[in-house]
Structure formats: structure tokens, C-alpha cells
Design a protein around this motif. Sequence first.
Motif, PDB file in Angstrom:
ATOM      1  N   THR A   1       0.711  -1.282  -0.089  1.00 26.57           N
ATOM      2  CA  THR A   1      -0.028   0.106   0.048  1.00 26.57           C
ATOM      3  C   THR A   1       0.913   1.140  -0.070  1.00 26.57           C
ATOM      4  O   THR A   1       0.679   2.068  -0.682  1.00 26.57           O
ATOM      5  N   ALA A   2       1.872   1.273   0.858  1.00 25.61           N
ATOM      6  CA  ALA A   2       2.862   2.201   0.939  1.00 25.61           C
ATOM      7  C   ALA A   2       3.518   2.463  -0.361  1.00 25.61           C
ATOM      8  O   ALA A   2       3.762   3.718  -0.995  1.00 25.61           O
ATOM      9  N   GLU A   3       4.037   1.482  -0.963  1.00 28.75           N
ATOM     10  CA  GLU A   3       4.627   1.621  -2.356  1.00 28.75           C
ATOM     11  C   GLU A   3       3.734   2.177  -3.398  1.00 28.75           C
ATOM     12  O   GLU A   3       3.959   3.107  -4.161  1.00 28.75           O
ATOM     13  N   ARG A   4       2.349   1.706  -3.488  1.00 29.00           N
ATOM     14  CA  ARG A   4       1.380   2.319  -4.565  1.00 29.00           C
ATOM     15  C   ARG A   4       0.971   3.838  -4.110  1.00 29.00           C
ATOM     16  O   ARG A   4       1.060   4.677  -4.800  1.00 29.00           O
ATOM     17  N   HIS A   5       0.866   4.305  -2.789  1.00 30.95           N
ATOM     18  CA  HIS A   5       1.009   5.538  -2.528  1.00 30.95           C
ATOM     19  C   HIS A   5       2.101   6.365  -2.894  1.00 30.95           C
ATOM     20  O   HIS A   5       1.822   7.499  -3.367  1.00 30.95           O
ATOM     21  N   GLN A   6       3.226   5.758  -2.716  1.00 38.02           N
ATOM     22  CA  GLN A   6       4.395   6.448  -3.037  1.00 38.02           C
ATOM     23  C   GLN A   6       4.348   6.735  -4.660  1.00 38.02           C
ATOM     24  O   GLN A   6       4.554   7.843  -5.036  1.00 38.02           O
ATOM     25  N   ALA A   7       4.104   5.744  -5.495  1.00 40.96           N
ATOM     26  CA  ALA A   7       3.860   5.839  -6.799  1.00 40.96           C
ATOM     27  C   ALA A   7       3.174   7.114  -7.435  1.00 40.96           C
ATOM     28  O   ALA A   7       3.113   7.940  -8.179  1.00 40.96           O
ATOM     29  N   LEU A   8       1.905   6.989  -6.287  1.00 38.40           N
ATOM     30  CA  LEU A   8       0.781   8.087  -6.969  1.00 38.40           C
ATOM     31  C   LEU A   8       1.201   9.255  -6.461  1.00 38.40           C
ATOM     32  O   LEU A   8       1.161  10.362  -7.213  1.00 38.40           O
ATOM     33  N   LEU A   9       2.116   9.549  -5.206  1.00 37.51           N
ATOM     34  CA  LEU A   9       2.668  10.764  -5.007  1.00 37.51           C
ATOM     35  C   LEU A   9       3.636  11.487  -5.999  1.00 37.51           C
ATOM     36  O   LEU A   9       3.706  12.404  -6.147  1.00 37.51           O
ATOM     37  N   VAL A  10       4.459  10.259  -6.482  1.00 34.57           N
ATOM     38  CA  VAL A  10       5.575  10.781  -7.571  1.00 34.57           C
ATOM     39  C   VAL A  10       4.660  11.319  -8.657  1.00 34.57           C
ATOM     40  O   VAL A  10       4.917  12.273  -9.288  1.00 34.57           O
ATOM     41  N   ASN A  11       3.716  10.563  -9.089  1.00 33.65           N
ATOM     42  CA  ASN A  11       3.131  11.032 -10.231  1.00 33.65           C
ATOM     43  C   ASN A  11       2.268  12.229  -9.899  1.00 33.65           C
ATOM     44  O   ASN A  11       2.340  13.139 -10.677  1.00 33.65           O
ATOM     45  N   GLU A  12       1.826  12.602  -8.630  1.00 32.36           N
ATOM     46  CA  GLU A  12       1.167  13.825  -8.545  1.00 32.36           C
ATOM     47  C   GLU A  12       2.292  14.874  -8.411  1.00 32.36           C
ATOM     48  O   GLU A  12       1.731  16.098  -8.963  1.00 32.36           O
ATOM     49  N   LEU A  13       3.579  14.464  -7.826  1.00 35.39           N
ATOM     50  CA  LEU A  13       4.370  15.504  -7.675  1.00 35.39           C
ATOM     51  C   LEU A  13       4.790  16.087  -9.002  1.00 35.39           C
ATOM     52  O   LEU A  13       4.843  17.411  -9.406  1.00 35.39           O
ATOM     53  N   ASN A  14       4.975  15.135 -10.321  1.00 35.47           N
ATOM     54  CA  ASN A  14       5.176  15.710 -11.618  1.00 35.47           C
ATOM     55  C   ASN A  14       4.158  16.403 -12.007  1.00 35.47           C
ATOM     56  O   ASN A  14       4.305  17.507 -12.793  1.00 35.47           O
ATOM     57  N   HIS A  15       2.737  16.040 -11.994  1.00 36.65           N
ATOM     58  CA  HIS A  15       1.714  16.729 -12.270  1.00 36.65           C
ATOM     59  C   HIS A  15       1.678  18.098 -11.652  1.00 36.65           C
ATOM     60  O   HIS A  15       1.298  19.135 -12.291  1.00 36.65           O
ATOM     61  N   ARG A  16       2.072  17.930 -10.430  1.00 39.52           N
ATOM     62  CA  ARG A  16       1.671  19.451  -9.564  1.00 39.52           C
ATOM     63  C   ARG A  16       2.658  20.318  -9.724  1.00 39.52           C
ATOM     64  O   ARG A  16       2.397  21.586 -10.089  1.00 39.52           O
ATOM     65  N   VAL A  17       3.971  20.036 -10.315  1.00 39.59           N
ATOM     66  CA  VAL A  17       4.974  20.959 -10.544  1.00 39.59           C
ATOM     67  C   VAL A  17       4.369  21.735 -11.815  1.00 39.59           C
ATOM     68  O   VAL A  17       4.524  23.005 -12.147  1.00 39.59           O
ATOM     69  N   LYS A  18       3.989  20.851 -12.940  1.00 31.69           N
ATOM     70  CA  LYS A  18       3.567  21.475 -14.193  1.00 31.69           C
ATOM     71  C   LYS A  18       2.421  22.319 -14.118  1.00 31.69           C
ATOM     72  O   LYS A  18       2.409  23.444 -14.420  1.00 31.69           O
ATOM     73  N   ASN A  19       1.332  21.820 -12.893  1.00 36.61           N
ATOM     74  CA  ASN A  19       0.132  22.879 -12.888  1.00 36.61           C
ATOM     75  C   ASN A  19       0.740  24.157 -11.936  1.00 36.61           C
ATOM     76  O   ASN A  19       0.113  25.184 -12.259  1.00 36.61           O
ATOM     77  N   THR A  20       1.670  23.902 -11.253  1.00 41.60           N
ATOM     78  CA  THR A  20       1.988  25.140 -10.344  1.00 41.60           C
ATOM     79  C   THR A  20       2.732  26.205 -11.286  1.00 41.60           C
ATOM     80  O   THR A  20       2.409  27.411 -11.050  1.00 41.60           O
TER      81      THR A  20
ATOM     82  N   GLY B   1      -7.633   8.829  -6.369  1.00 35.73           N
ATOM     83  CA  GLY B   1      -6.495   9.044  -5.420  1.00 35.73           C
ATOM     84  C   GLY B   1      -6.796   9.690  -4.182  1.00 35.73           C
ATOM     85  O   GLY B   1      -6.767   9.125  -2.834  1.00 35.73           O
ATOM     86  N   LEU B   2      -7.327  11.043  -4.440  1.00 30.63           N
ATOM     87  CA  LEU B   2      -8.058  11.632  -3.099  1.00 30.63           C
ATOM     88  C   LEU B   2      -8.959  11.117  -2.482  1.00 30.63           C
ATOM     89  O   LEU B   2      -9.007  11.249  -1.239  1.00 30.63           O
ATOM     90  N   ALA B   3      -9.990  10.770  -3.229  1.00 36.80           N
ATOM     91  CA  ALA B   3     -11.110  10.253  -2.491  1.00 36.80           C
ATOM     92  C   ALA B   3     -10.707   8.867  -1.565  1.00 36.80           C
ATOM     93  O   ALA B   3     -11.334   8.892  -0.539  1.00 36.80           O
ATOM     94  N   ARG B   4      -9.925   8.172  -2.207  1.00 40.37           N
ATOM     95  CA  ARG B   4      -9.268   6.779  -1.288  1.00 40.37           C
ATOM     96  C   ARG B   4      -8.593   7.430  -0.088  1.00 40.37           C
ATOM     97  O   ARG B   4      -8.877   6.816   1.006  1.00 40.37           O
ATOM     98  N   ASP B   5      -7.777   8.595  -0.090  1.00 38.50           N
ATOM     99  CA  ASP B   5      -6.907   9.059   0.757  1.00 38.50           C
ATOM    100  C   ASP B   5      -7.940   9.569   1.993  1.00 38.50           C
ATOM    101  O   ASP B   5      -7.492   9.401   3.171  1.00 38.50           O
ATOM    102  N   MET B   6      -9.258  10.033   1.589  1.00 41.47           N
ATOM    103  CA  MET B   6     -10.160  10.468   2.483  1.00 41.47           C
ATOM    104  C   MET B   6     -10.839   9.579   2.905  1.00 41.47           C
ATOM    105  O   MET B   6     -11.921   9.719   3.620  1.00 41.47           O
ATOM    106  N   ASN B   7     -10.757   8.132   2.551  1.00 46.49           N
ATOM    107  CA  ASN B   7     -11.815   7.052   2.860  1.00 46.49           C
ATOM    108  C   ASN B   7     -13.229   7.436   2.130  1.00 46.49           C
ATOM    109  O   ASN B   7     -14.294   7.084   2.860  1.00 46.49           O
ATOM    110  N   GLY B   8     -13.401   8.237   1.194  1.00 48.49           N
ATOM    111  CA  GLY B   8     -14.536   8.924   0.890  1.00 48.49           C
ATOM    112  C   GLY B   8     -14.812   8.543  -0.688  1.00 48.49           C
ATOM    113  O   GLY B   8     -14.169   7.702  -1.344  1.00 48.49           O
ATOM    114  N   THR B   9     -15.741   9.323  -1.344  1.00 50.20           N
ATOM    115  CA  THR B   9     -16.223   9.267  -2.605  1.00 50.20           C
ATOM    116  C   THR B   9     -15.950  10.575  -3.371  1.00 50.20           C
ATOM    117  O   THR B   9     -16.157  11.662  -2.602  1.00 50.20           O
ATOM    118  N   ALA B  10     -15.848  10.672  -4.586  1.00 50.02           N
ATOM    119  CA  ALA B  10     -15.763  11.931  -5.103  1.00 50.02           C
ATOM    120  C   ALA B  10     -16.481  11.767  -6.560  1.00 50.02           C
ATOM    121  O   ALA B  10     -16.353  10.707  -7.366  1.00 50.02           O
TER     122      ALA B  10
END
Length: 732
Positions: free
Chosen positions: A528-547, A695-704
Motif C-alpha cells: 500500500t505504501a509503495e502504491r501510495h508513493q507511486a501516486l505521490l510521485v505522479n502527483e508531484l510531476n503533475h503538480r509541478v507542471k500545474n504550479t 486517489g484523493l477520494a481514497r485517501d479521505m476514505n470517501g467518494t468523489a
Amino acid sequence: MSEIKNLSAAGTLEESPSPVQRIAELEQLFSQAPGMLVILKGPEHVIELANRAYLELIGGRQILHLPLRQAIPELEGQGYFELLDNVYSSGEPFIGKGLPVAVRRGQEAKVEKRFFDFVYQPIKDAAGQVTGIFANGYDVTDAKLAQDQLHRSEETLRVAMSAARLGSWERDLITGELVASDGCKANLGLPADDVLSFEQLQSMRHPDDVGRVNQSIREAIEQNRDYDVEYRSIWPDGSVHWILARGHALYDENAKPTRMVGVTLDITARKQAEDAVRKSGALQKAVLESALDCIIAVDHHSRVIEWNPAAERTFGYLRSDALGRDLAELIIPPELREAHRLGMNRFLATGHGPVLGRRIEVEAINAEGRRFPIELAIEATEISGMPRFVAYLRDLTRRKAAEAALLESEQRLNATYEHAFVGISEVDLSGRFSRVNEELCRISGFTREELLSRTFLDITHPDDRDEDLENFQRQLAGTLGSYTLEKRYIRKDGTEICVELSGSMVRDTANRPLYAVRVVRDITERITAERHQALLVNELNHRVKNTLATVQSIVAQTLRTYTDPLQASKEVGQRLVALSRAHDVLTRANWESASLREIVAEALEPYADFHTRFTVDGPEIQLSPRVCLSLAMAIQELTTNAIKYGALSAASGQVRVIWSIPETSQLHFCWKENGGPSVSPPTRRGFGTRLLEAGLARDMNGTAKVTFAAEGLECTFKIPLGGSTAALAAPN
């Protein structure tokens, strides 16, 4: 008044019984009948009458006037309802012999298997139509089990006699007829299909042994005892074989002998060996001196007459010192010496000894007084008409120490097995669990009993079975030693769990597989941690571009709004600082809690016309750090998208950020745009949408849910309150 009279056995006149009396007598006979009687009516087989024996069989349950299927439901699936239906429809009776029936003896009793002889007899009316069925049965369970036991005993005896090369025979002492088994004929050198007569048997005996054999048989018959005799038999090919014959006579009620039964055994090899030993004193000496076991012979007074070198080494007495001494004084502990003497006296008086011909473990004592365990076997013989006893003794000290060490090792292994921090199991060659430890039960969610009724494939995720099964089969074939893989289990509650498996195969000395040992470790958190880390890496790449895009948009909007370069520069700086504060929300995972209103305000502050373009409304609520971080990321993503493509890309665009708690267990958070360019659903889900809905909905244990309405994009989050991922820390 006229009366119908009949003559009784005593010669007196009695009244004939009335119909009512007849019925009462019949009912009494029906009730007290030893067999089970029951009358069934109609096609539903309604129980009209059942006698006492039948009611006792089913534990006294209330069954009268009930259909059989309802009264005795455990009969379902055994074929008896179908048999009754056939008898009712065909009008033909059914007779069963020794048929098994699973029946419950009482409402709460367990179902047990019984055997019955029974008859289903159709009951017909005057027109020949079947109206019911009369069932009569007898419980033959005891007889059936006894018959099966007898069959097993006879088969065991036959196999044992065949394995021991024993032949059996039976002779009719009245007619002289002799019946011999194939084994008996084989012991006499005759083919199995030959017919052996008593005269032929007599003629095959060696002439020097005929008188002695016949005398032994006559004495056995006269004294009603077994006879045991060895004699020589001359085979058809002229060879001489030694036969051991044992038998006993059977008598009728008048004590007259009628038959004799017995067994034969070809002991030629034994006699040849005995003859060879007798003729070779050198061989006897070699055996005594080279034997690894102690060989000690004593006379009927317990005095030592033979003491081999192994006895010298074991007990510390030289042969010359031991000969002539009482064995009890040499090697038997003091508390056992009296029992030794009593046992010898009993044998000398009766010819029977409880320890003769057996292997027993006792304690002995050596010349130094040290006690140690030995294995002992004693045989009685006769030399020159005097009884002699030969004892074979083996020092068990090392074996006992090894057994104790093995026991300690097994106990240590069991303790390690049961208290290990990893799941350990043993599976047989079919893959079925034969042993599991407590940790594997915890990992899988199944009890020990549930796992022992399953294979390792039964709890493996369907997508992971092929690889594991292939490796297991390669281990069985001997082409693969041990292997390690990562796979998923399906727990008893249906959830998936990731494990790391190490499998190895235990083999015997001939390299044949015996069973497999499988060790599993729960790696769900790591995966789970590895999957979350992969998501964060992808998010980081995406976030830098969006920033960078956000910075560009802030600068462009500011320059369009302010023509004065100094004022524009000031505004750009302020908004970049605000953007930096919003970015801090994404990294402050060590918060205790934060206000949702502050999260929204800090996230939206950097953007142009914040106070005029955004409408923010909702109650005060404190959020956990995990939900704070996820919501801040969601707002950042939604704001960036609105600036680039949505409502904030147009001068008249507006955004409503509202939240509520319509239920005590959920937070509803809504982002709704309007006044911007017309929106149409995209042809594919981009990373931003997937990030929000998964991703974010799962992190909040909710739905989006992201809705691409024509008037503007709408994103709604539903976040549960409470638990380890609580959205609500403390409402205000």
C-alpha cells in the motif's frame, strides 16, 4: 339372550371377544411388536399409526398425522421418499436387506447411521387402489457391524496366514475327509488344485516320524489339548522338508471328538539353520563374541552360564567373574530382584512367563552401581532336559538421550512454530493444508479447522493462482528447489491481503516429496505504501507542471488588471507568496487538526479577485491532517483547472465552494463553477480527474464525483466522519 361361546384350553366356555376387544388386542400387538411398524396414508405418506419400537427409534418425536417428509426430515436425500412414492404409484412391495439409514434419535440428537431389514407393503382398498403403505422393519445394525467385523477379521487372518506362509487344514474324524488350504498344499509341495486326502498326507510323512506324529495327535485328542509336532515330509520331487504342525480337536455335546483343525508351516530353513548352528561351535562362538547386543544365558537357579564380550563391555564384569554368579546380584536393581526370582519360579512351576518372548524396557545396574535403561528379550529353552534362559540385552542410554533431545527439539520447534511472527503451514502433495500456525490464521482470517479443510489455492486470489501452482508442481517434479513470490490472499471476510510467500519441499531419503513448507509474511502495508508513493510521485510531476501554469496565469491576469508595472509587480509577489502558503498545506502532515474554512481560504488566496470571484460558505469544522492535505490538493487541482479551462478563465466566471453536514456521519464538500466557457464531457479521463475521483477520494476514505455540466464543472466529495481516517476532529 343368545351368546356365542367357545371352548377354552381349560375346558370352560368363554365369550367370544367383541370387535372392540379385537381392535384393542390388535392395537396392543401392533404397539408391542418387537419390529418397527408404521402405517402411512395417501400419496403424502401421512403417518397414521406407529408402534413403540418405531417411536423409540426416532427418540419419541411427535410424528402422528404428519407427512413423513415433515415428521422425519433427515430422510431427505437418502432415496427412501422415492422408494415410498414408487410403491404407492406401482402397487408393488419393496424389500430391503441391511440398508443404511441416517436417522436422528430425538429432536436435538445427532444424525446417526443405522442398518435395517424392512418391507414396504402397499395397502389397497376393495377396488384394488393403493391407499397407503404398511412398513415393517428391524434394526440389524449390531448384526451388520458384527458381520462386517467378522469379515474384516477373517480377511485379516487370511492375509496374516498368507504372509506367514501358514497353511490351514480341517479333518472330519468321523468320515476321515480332509480339507486343506492352498498354503497347506504348498507346504507339502503340492499344487493348489490337487485334492489332498488324509491317506496321502500320511504317506508323505517320513517313515521314521509317522509313529511319533500319530502318537502326538492321539494324546491331544484324548487329553483335549493342542498338539505341536515337527516332522519330515517327503515332497513329490523327493526332497525332504521339515513341517511344523499344530492342531486341536473339536468335540460335540457328548464330548465326542468330531473334527480336528490346525495349521502347518514349512520350517525347513529354520531346521537347516539350527542344524548348522549345532554342527558349528565356531559359528556359535563367533556370534556370541561379535554380537553388538549383550547375550547372557542362565540356568534355572539364575546362575550365569554364558556371558558374551558385549555383556563384559556393558556391565563391567569379565566373563570369568560373571560365570556361576546369580544374575540378579550382578545386573538387576535391588527393588526388582524379588520379582525376577518369582518370575523364574512361576515359569518352572507352570511353563508360563509374562516376559518371555517379549521385548521390554527395564532398568539395569553395572559393576560401578550406575543405573541405565536397557531393552530386554528373554527366551526359554531346554538343554539336556534342563530349562535354560537366554537373555538379549541392549543398552538404551544413547537412544533415550536421543529421544529426550528429539522431544526437546520438537517442543522447541512447536513453540517457535506457534509463536512465529510469520504464517507457517505444511501442505500435502495435493496442496491441502495439513498443519498451520496461529499467525497464518490471523493473516487469512480463517480458523485452524477451516484452513485444514482447504488447499492453499482456495485462499489465493484467482489472478495469482497459476504462478503459485506452477512453482508447486515444479517442486513436486524435483525441477525447482525453493521459491519466493508475492501474491494475494482472499481473507475470510472477502478482503484482499498481500503476502510474500516462501515455499520449499521436504523429501525422504529417496528424494521423494513428502510435504511442502510454506512461510508467508503480511506485506499489505508495504505494498500500500509503495502504491501510495507511486501516486505521490505522479502527483508531484503533475503538480509541478500545474504550479508553473498557475504562476503563469497569476502573472498574466495581474498584468492584464494592472497597467502600472510597479503595482503589477507588487500584486504578482503577493499572490506568489499566497500560493506558497497554499503549497505548505500539502506538506504539513504533522498537523493535529485544521479548520476547513482556513484550508479553503489559504488555498484560494493566491488567485486573482479571490473575494469577488469565489463564494465560500459552510459551517466550522476541524479536519484530520490526512483529510486536510487531500482537500488542499483537491482545491489546488480544481482551481488550476478553472483558471486554465473553466470559470476563472473568463472575466464573468464564478466559483461556489460550499460544504455541509447533512448527516452526522458524512461531510459533503462541493465545488461548483458557472459563468465560464461552455463545458462538455471529455472523451477520456485525464490525470487530474482520476486524481480527484480515485486517489484523493481514497485517501479521505470517501467518494468523489466530477460532473461536466454545460454551465460549469461541478465536483462533490462525500467524506465519512470518525474512525482512523476521521474527517471530523472536533465540530465548532
